[in-house]
Design a protein around this motif. Sequence first.
Motif, PDB file in Angstrom:
ATOM      1  N   MET A  93       0.851  -1.179   0.000  1.00 38.61           N
ATOM      2  CA  MET A  93       0.000   0.000   0.000  1.00 38.61           C
ATOM      3  C   MET A  93       0.896   1.242   0.000  1.00 38.61           C
ATOM      4  O   MET A  93       1.893   1.268   0.702  1.00 38.61           O
ATOM      5  N   PRO A  94       0.541   2.264  -0.748  1.00 43.74           N
ATOM      6  CA  PRO A  94       1.368   3.483  -0.772  1.00 43.74           C
ATOM      7  C   PRO A  94       1.455   4.147   0.599  1.00 43.74           C
ATOM      8  O   PRO A  94       0.586   3.983   1.448  1.00 43.74           O
ATOM      9  N   ALA A  95       2.531   4.891   0.769  1.00 44.61           N
ATOM     10  CA  ALA A  95       2.727   5.720   1.960  1.00 44.61           C
ATOM     11  C   ALA A  95       3.064   7.117   1.465  1.00 44.61           C
ATOM     12  O   ALA A  95       3.530   7.299   0.329  1.00 44.61           O
ATOM     13  N   TYR A  96       2.826   8.095   2.305  1.00 40.99           N
ATOM     14  CA  TYR A  96       3.002   9.484   1.898  1.00 40.99           C
ATOM     15  C   TYR A  96       3.864  10.244   2.892  1.00 40.99           C
ATOM     16  O   TYR A  96       3.690  10.096   4.101  1.00 40.99           O
ATOM     17  N   MET A  97       4.774  11.029   2.366  1.00 39.48           N
ATOM     18  CA  MET A  97       5.533  11.955   3.179  1.00 39.48           C
ATOM     19  C   MET A  97       4.893  13.315   2.958  1.00 39.48           C
ATOM     20  O   MET A  97       4.661  13.739   1.823  1.00 39.48           O
ATOM     21  N   ILE A  98       4.573  13.970   4.053  1.00 39.67           N
ATOM     22  CA  ILE A  98       3.987  15.302   3.988  1.00 39.67           C
ATOM     23  C   ILE A  98       4.869  16.225   4.808  1.00 39.67           C
ATOM     24  O   ILE A  98       5.230  15.906   5.946  1.00 39.67           O
ATOM     25  N   ALA A  99       5.248  17.327   4.207  1.00 42.05           N
ATOM     26  CA  ALA A  99       6.052  18.331   4.907  1.00 42.05           C
ATOM     27  C   ALA A  99       5.296  19.645   4.892  1.00 42.05           C
ATOM     28  O   ALA A  99       4.784  20.065   3.851  1.00 42.05           O
ATOM     29  N   LEU A 100       5.206  20.269   6.051  1.00 38.16           N
ATOM     30  CA  LEU A 100       4.549  21.565   6.190  1.00 38.16           C
ATOM     31  C   LEU A 100       5.624  22.603   6.509  1.00 38.16           C
ATOM     32  O   LEU A 100       6.326  22.470   7.511  1.00 38.16           O
ATOM     33  N   ASN A 101       5.737  23.601   5.674  1.00 38.48           N
ATOM     34  CA  ASN A 101       6.678  24.693   5.920  1.00 38.48           C
ATOM     35  C   ASN A 101       5.910  25.810   6.604  1.00 38.48           C
ATOM     36  O   ASN A 101       5.011  26.400   6.024  1.00 38.48           O
ATOM     37  N   ARG A 102       6.263  26.077   7.843  1.00 37.51           N
ATOM     38  CA  ARG A 102       5.559  27.081   8.641  1.00 37.51           C
ATOM     39  C   ARG A 102       6.272  28.431   8.656  1.00 37.51           C
ATOM     40  O   ARG A 102       5.701  29.419   9.104  1.00 37.51           O
ATOM     41  N   GLY A 103       7.504  28.488   8.169  1.00 32.57           N
ATOM     42  CA  GLY A 103       8.225  29.757   8.143  1.00 32.57           C
ATOM     43  C   GLY A 103       9.663  29.542   7.708  1.00 32.57           C
ATOM     44  O   GLY A 103      10.211  28.453   7.859  1.00 32.57           O
ATOM     45  N   VAL A 104      10.263  30.574   7.152  1.00 33.46           N
ATOM     46  CA  VAL A 104      11.633  30.495   6.634  1.00 33.46           C
ATOM     47  C   VAL A 104      12.491  31.556   7.314  1.00 33.46           C
ATOM     48  O   VAL A 104      12.086  32.707   7.424  1.00 33.46           O
ATOM     49  N   HIS A 105      13.680  31.155   7.760  1.00 29.94           N
ATOM     50  CA  HIS A 105      14.612  32.072   8.419  1.00 29.94           C
ATOM     51  C   HIS A 105      15.800  32.435   7.535  1.00 29.94           C
ATOM     52  O   HIS A 105      16.444  33.454   7.764  1.00 29.94           O
ATOM     53  N   ASP A 106      16.106  31.562   6.545  1.00 31.28           N
ATOM     54  CA  ASP A 106      17.267  31.782   5.681  1.00 31.28           C
ATOM     55  C   ASP A 106      16.965  31.188   4.305  1.00 31.28           C
ATOM     56  O   ASP A 106      17.091  29.984   4.095  1.00 31.28           O
ATOM     57  N   TRP A 107      16.554  32.059   3.380  1.00 29.00           N
ATOM     58  CA  TRP A 107      16.155  31.597   2.046  1.00 29.00           C
ATOM     59  C   TRP A 107      17.301  30.964   1.279  1.00 29.00           C
ATOM     60  O   TRP A 107      17.108  29.989   0.555  1.00 29.00           O
ATOM     61  N   LYS A 108      18.488  31.491   1.425  1.00 32.09           N
ATOM     62  CA  LYS A 108      19.640  30.940   0.701  1.00 32.09           C
ATOM     63  C   LYS A 108      19.905  29.506   1.137  1.00 32.09           C
ATOM     64  O   LYS A 108      20.102  28.625   0.308  1.00 32.09           O
ATOM     65  N   LYS A 109      19.883  29.262   2.440  1.00 35.83           N
ATOM     66  CA  LYS A 109      20.108  27.906   2.955  1.00 35.83           C
ATOM     67  C   LYS A 109      18.949  26.969   2.593  1.00 35.83           C
ATOM     68  O   LYS A 109      19.160  25.789   2.320  1.00 35.83           O
ATOM     69  N   LEU A 110      17.728  27.503   2.579  1.00 35.06           N
ATOM     70  CA  LEU A 110      16.592  26.671   2.197  1.00 35.06           C
ATOM     71  C   LEU A 110      16.730  26.232   0.746  1.00 35.06           C
ATOM     72  O   LEU A 110      16.445  25.085   0.407  1.00 35.06           O
ATOM     73  N   ASP A 111      17.192  27.113  -0.101  1.00 30.97           N
ATOM     74  CA  ASP A 111      17.432  26.754  -1.501  1.00 30.97           C
ATOM     75  C   ASP A 111      18.496  25.654  -1.593  1.00 30.97           C
ATOM     76  O   ASP A 111      18.362  24.721  -2.388  1.00 30.97           O
ATOM     77  N   GLU A 112      19.523  25.736  -0.765  1.00 32.24           N
ATOM     78  CA  GLU A 112      20.551  24.682  -0.732  1.00 32.24           C
ATOM     79  C   GLU A 112      19.923  23.359  -0.315  1.00 32.24           C
ATOM     80  O   GLU A 112      20.245  22.297  -0.862  1.00 32.24           O
ATOM     81  N   ASP A 137      10.975  26.428   9.656  1.00 30.89           N
ATOM     82  CA  ASP A 137      10.120  25.753  10.626  1.00 30.89           C
ATOM     83  C   ASP A 137       9.299  24.725   9.856  1.00 30.89           C
ATOM     84  O   ASP A 137       8.348  25.084   9.153  1.00 30.89           O
ATOM     85  N   THR A 138       9.712  23.480   9.962  1.00 27.77           N
ATOM     86  CA  THR A 138       9.132  22.426   9.143  1.00 27.77           C
ATOM     87  C   THR A 138       8.603  21.297  10.004  1.00 27.77           C
ATOM     88  O   THR A 138       9.250  20.883  10.957  1.00 27.77           O
ATOM     89  N   GLU A 139       7.416  20.832   9.665  1.00 30.14           N
ATOM     90  CA  GLU A 139       6.866  19.608  10.241  1.00 30.14           C
ATOM     91  C   GLU A 139       6.870  18.587   9.116  1.00 30.14           C
ATOM     92  O   GLU A 139       6.406  18.872   8.012  1.00 30.14           O
ATOM     93  N   LEU A 140       7.416  17.408   9.378  1.00 26.41           N
ATOM     94  CA  LEU A 140       7.522  16.384   8.346  1.00 26.41           C
ATOM     95  C   LEU A 140       7.049  15.072   8.950  1.00 26.41           C
ATOM     96  O   LEU A 140       7.458  14.709  10.053  1.00 26.41           O
ATOM     97  N   PHE A 141       6.171  14.387   8.240  1.00 28.01           N
ATOM     98  CA  PHE A 141       5.698  13.102   8.736  1.00 28.01           C
ATOM     99  C   PHE A 141       5.396  12.174   7.582  1.00 28.01           C
ATOM    100  O   PHE A 141       5.235  12.600   6.442  1.00 28.01           O
ATOM    101  N   ILE A 142       5.371  10.886   7.905  1.00 30.03           N
ATOM    102  CA  ILE A 142       5.061   9.836   6.934  1.00 30.03           C
ATOM    103  C   ILE A 142       3.783   9.158   7.410  1.00 30.03           C
ATOM    104  O   ILE A 142       3.653   8.839   8.600  1.00 30.03           O
ATOM    105  N   ILE A 143       2.861   8.952   6.492  1.00 33.44           N
ATOM    106  CA  ILE A 143       1.626   8.241   6.834  1.00 33.44           C
ATOM    107  C   ILE A 143       1.422   7.090   5.860  1.00 33.44           C
ATOM    108  O   ILE A 143       1.780   7.177   4.690  1.00 33.44           O
TER     109      ILE A 143
END
Length: 111
Positions: A1-20, A87-93
Amino acid sequence: MPAYMIALNRGVHDWKKLDEYWKAAGPSFEGLGAKRLAIYTPLTALEVMGPLEGVVEIEFPDLDTAKRWYESPAYQKAKQIRDGVADTELFIIDGGFVPAEERMPHLKRQS
């Protein structure tokens, strides 16, 4: 059965590093049969708790593959770049359906 990774981005503190992070994380999905279902597509926040800047949803063939991706050296290296950057929440269901009477038994025992 498939599983899903879901990531919620709640805020960014450093755009350059996020791009990396995005550049490093992308290749970590290769060879796992992962399907990119939604990657920062426009969203309509209906019932959320706090800010929600973006969402990622990836489908994996099964739960074991999703866990293998998360624990992989490639993703863990990418994750180190992201830590403290967003600020990221990441989970697998696991995909599927649980009948109402069987949902959240661990909480029902407490009441």
